[in-house]
Design a protein around this motif. Structure first.
Motif, short mmCIF file in Angstrom:
data_model
loop_
_atom_site.label_atom_id
_atom_site.label_comp_id
_atom_site.label_asym_id
_atom_site.label_seq_id
_atom_site.Cartn_x
_atom_site.Cartn_y
_atom_site.Cartn_z
N LEU A 184 0.71 -1.11 0.09
CA LEU A 184 0.01 -0.12 -0.06
C LEU A 184 0.93 1.32 -0.16
O LEU A 184 0.69 2.26 -0.74
N THR A 185 1.78 1.26 0.92
CA THR A 185 2.70 2.54 0.90
C THR A 185 3.56 2.79 -0.23
O THR A 185 3.76 3.73 -0.79
N LEU A 186 3.89 1.74 -0.92
CA LEU A 186 4.55 1.88 -2.36
C LEU A 186 3.94 2.20 -3.23
O LEU A 186 4.23 3.32 -4.23
N LEU A 187 2.64 1.82 -3.35
CA LEU A 187 1.59 2.33 -4.31
C LEU A 187 1.40 3.78 -3.89
O LEU A 187 1.33 4.64 -4.93
N ALA A 188 1.46 4.31 -2.54
CA ALA A 188 0.97 5.72 -2.37
C ALA A 188 2.22 6.60 -2.60
O ALA A 188 1.89 7.76 -3.20
N VAL A 189 3.72 6.01 -2.59
CA VAL A 189 4.59 6.90 -3.04
C VAL A 189 4.81 6.98 -4.49
O VAL A 189 5.54 8.05 -4.94
N LEU B 194 -2.98 9.15 -6.82
CA LEU B 194 -4.14 8.28 -6.57
C LEU B 194 -3.74 7.31 -5.30
O LEU B 194 -4.69 7.23 -4.34
N GLY B 195 -2.63 6.73 -5.43
CA GLY B 195 -2.37 5.64 -4.41
C GLY B 195 -2.22 6.41 -3.09
O GLY B 195 -2.39 5.87 -2.04
N ALA B 196 -1.65 7.49 -3.11
CA ALA B 196 -1.40 8.19 -1.84
C ALA B 196 -2.67 8.51 -1.13
O ALA B 196 -2.84 8.73 -0.17
N ASP B 197 -3.71 9.14 -2.06
CA ASP B 197 -5.20 9.56 -1.67
C ASP B 197 -5.71 8.00 -1.00
O ASP B 197 -6.16 8.12 -0.02
#
Lengths: 294, 273
Positions: free
Chosen positions: A115-120, A124-127
């Motif tokens: 999830l955090t890799l997606l977020a960085v 959209l991943g961060a959201d």
């Protein structure tokens, strides 16, 4: 002579040069060598002393109260603990819990890293991560238990579900905060080396954010224990032999309060062991070694 | 002084780095800020090229654009004739900050890691790392972690790491600005000695006129708000008998270019252009 110089030019002082004197040898300071001083300088010694004092107070109060149904003394608890270990039941129950815990913990670690890799890597991943953590982090795992029972039935799967839920969000939150705290210089350095994508995340972001990740792992570990014991208290009986939570619940029903205490003691001891053996070792091998912890 | 006829352009070697009318603008919430306006220059192989200017003259922004961290709004940046698109190991940057070393790797590991990432074998990378550490005088500290080093030592490791990667051009963003004056002086001399030994191409950003004339072979002077080129000057070779005097007169000239309000072109440049 000095007065003459003064009259000629009041501020100008004569220059001088001289050879350096030989330097003084380094002197070894005498070590504070009283035995008392040395002993009280060691943190574990102080902590164990405190622990012994608390145990003594417990023992004294317990024998004064003389009501093992309400509060067994330390000696009674220790005896129950010893029996539980020797007869194997306590160990078996503890192992049942730990096994489940490790599986759930591992799933949660993988999930939150993903999830955090997606977020960085995308806005959209961060959201998504921000939204999910702010929604689910405050949600107590036990509140999800009825739902889990409905979906997965009585059994390990339900326990795993709430376990993963309780670990994932705090861990993801800490990891993400750590990633965002990685300095611009270090990021640019990594990009300069030609690192991109997952290589960049694993070679730069994860080690640089490791203090935060480690905090997340510790918090997650504590949350996992709490959730598991609480969930087992509710319905551990159906999952095979049942874990520590069920052991505690069962013994309370049979008014074996000393065994309840023994079960609690087991939880505490496992927590202490993981903190002081595993996490401390990881800390020493990583963040302390790298000078990231003061 | 009798000005020699300007050399025909065709005789100049192909520039290693070529900036053509580069403009860099930032969008903030409220406005678009121009950091660099229409700057063009060429760096030749073996140059010690200095970007000199006060704060706000866009010199660090230019360097980051050349490194590939910021795309220029207009204009082109080309290395060896190819446009710069993204950061890469052919343009290694040494930053001012001491935290550019990876804290989780030893001094040697910090140099070996990017070499390995770029395809060197472990043995070759280690050998190269040890060679460069010896050149910057840190052979004894190869197994230390960065947090155990002083600021000057960390910068030496960063320089050694950059040189180990054999970039086409070494970019330095005020690498000595956070050091004390005496350490800075020693580092400047060491950098010149390394240049003598290894013969790399250097693009160096500074706001110190003294540092520019000490380190540079050619100086681009930038004026602030937004960053615009004020001119390019040659520096007499260092080490000569009259170098102190000629450096001082050069410094006075630069000082005049930077601080005299006149927007008119400097008289020295009137013949050219």
């Amino acid at each position: 002579m000095p007065e003459q110089i003064l009259r000629q030019h009041p501020l100008e002082r004569p220059e001088y040069l001289r050879a350096l004197e030989p330097s003084l040898p380094d002197i070894r300071l005498p070590v504070q060598s009283s035995r008392w001083h040395r002993l009280t300088g060691i943190a574990p010694v102080r902590q164990i002393t405190l622990l012994l004092l608390l145990t003594a107070a417990w023992q004294i109060y317990g024998s004064m109260l003389d009501n093992p149904l309400i509060l067994p003394s330390f000696a009674q608890t220790a005896t129950a603990f010893w029996h539980g270990i020797v007869e194997g039941e306590l160990l078996l129950r503890a192992w049942t819990s730990i096994e489940l815990l490790l599986v759930g913990y591992a799933i949660a670690v993988v999930l939150s890293v993903a999830l955090t890799l997606l977020a960085v890597s995308s806005r959209l991943g961060a959201d998504l991560l921000t939204l999910l953590t702010s929604m689910f982090n405050p949600l107590p795992a036990i509140a999800l238990l009825p739902l889990a029972l409905l979906w997965f039935g009585l059994g390990e799967k339900s326990l795993l579900f709430v376990l993963v839920h309780s670990v994932t969000w705090p861990l993801a939150l800490n990891t993400y905060a750590g990633f965002r705290g990685v300095g611009e210089t270090l990021r640019m350095t990594g990009h300069s080396f030609g690192l991109r994508g997952l290589r960049f995340a694993f070679a730069i972001l994860i080690p640089a954010a490791f203090p935060s990740i480690l905090t997340g792992l510790k918090i997650g570990w504590a949350f996992a224990w709490r959730t598991l014991i609480a969930a087992e208290l509710v319905f551990g009986v159906s999952s095979g032999s049942g874990g520590l939570g069920w052991y505690i619940y069962e013994n309370r029903n049979q008014l074996e309060t000393a065994n309840v205490f023994a079960g609690l003691l087991m939880v505490i001891l496992i927590g202490l062991a993981v903190e002081s053996l595993i996490f401390r070792a990881v800390e020493r091998a990583t963040v302390r070694r790298w000078g990231m912890y003061k | 002084m009798p000005a020699p006829a300007p050399a025909p352009v065709t005789l100049l070697p192909q520039p290693l780095l070529k900036l053509t009318d580069v403009t860099i603008q930032y969008a903030t919430d409220r406005q678009i800020v121009t950091a660099v306006q229409n700057v063009a220059f060429e760096v030749l192989r073996g140059d010690r090229f200095i970007l000199l200017g006060p704060s706000g003259s866009g010199k660090s922004t230019l360097l980051k654009a050349i490194a590939g961290f910021i795309p220029p709004t207009r204009g082109t940046i080309a290395l060896d004739g190819r446009a710069v698109a993204r950061p890469g190991p052919d343009r290694i940057m040494v930053f001012q900050e001491f935290d550019q070393l990876l804290p989780w790797r030893t001094v040697r590991g910090n140099i070996v890691f990017p070499l390995r990432e770029n395809g060197a074998s472990r043995a070759a990378a280690t050998e190269r790392a040890d060679d460069l550490l010896a050149r910057v005088g840190l052979a004894k500290f190869a197994d230390h972690y960065p947090h155990q080093l002083s600021g000057g030592m960390k910068q030496r490791v960063a320089i050694a790491r950059a040189l180990a990667l054999e970039p086409r051009i070494l970019l330095m963003d005020e690498p000595f600005a956070a050091l004390d004056a005496m350490t800075r002086r020693r580092m400047q001399e060491e950098l010149l000695r390394l240049w003598d030994d290894l013969g790399f191409t250097l693009l160096f950003v500074t706001h110190s006129i003294e540092e520019a004339t000490l380190l540079g072979s050619r100086i681009l002077i930038l004026s602030p708000h937004p960053g615009r080129a004020r001119g390019e000057l040659n520096v007499p070779p260092y080490g000569g008998d009259h170098s102190v005097e000629s450096r001082q007169s050069l410094e006075r000239r630069i000082h005049g270019l930077l601080f005299d309000s006149a927007d008119a072109p400097a008289p020295e440049h009137a013949a050219h252009a």
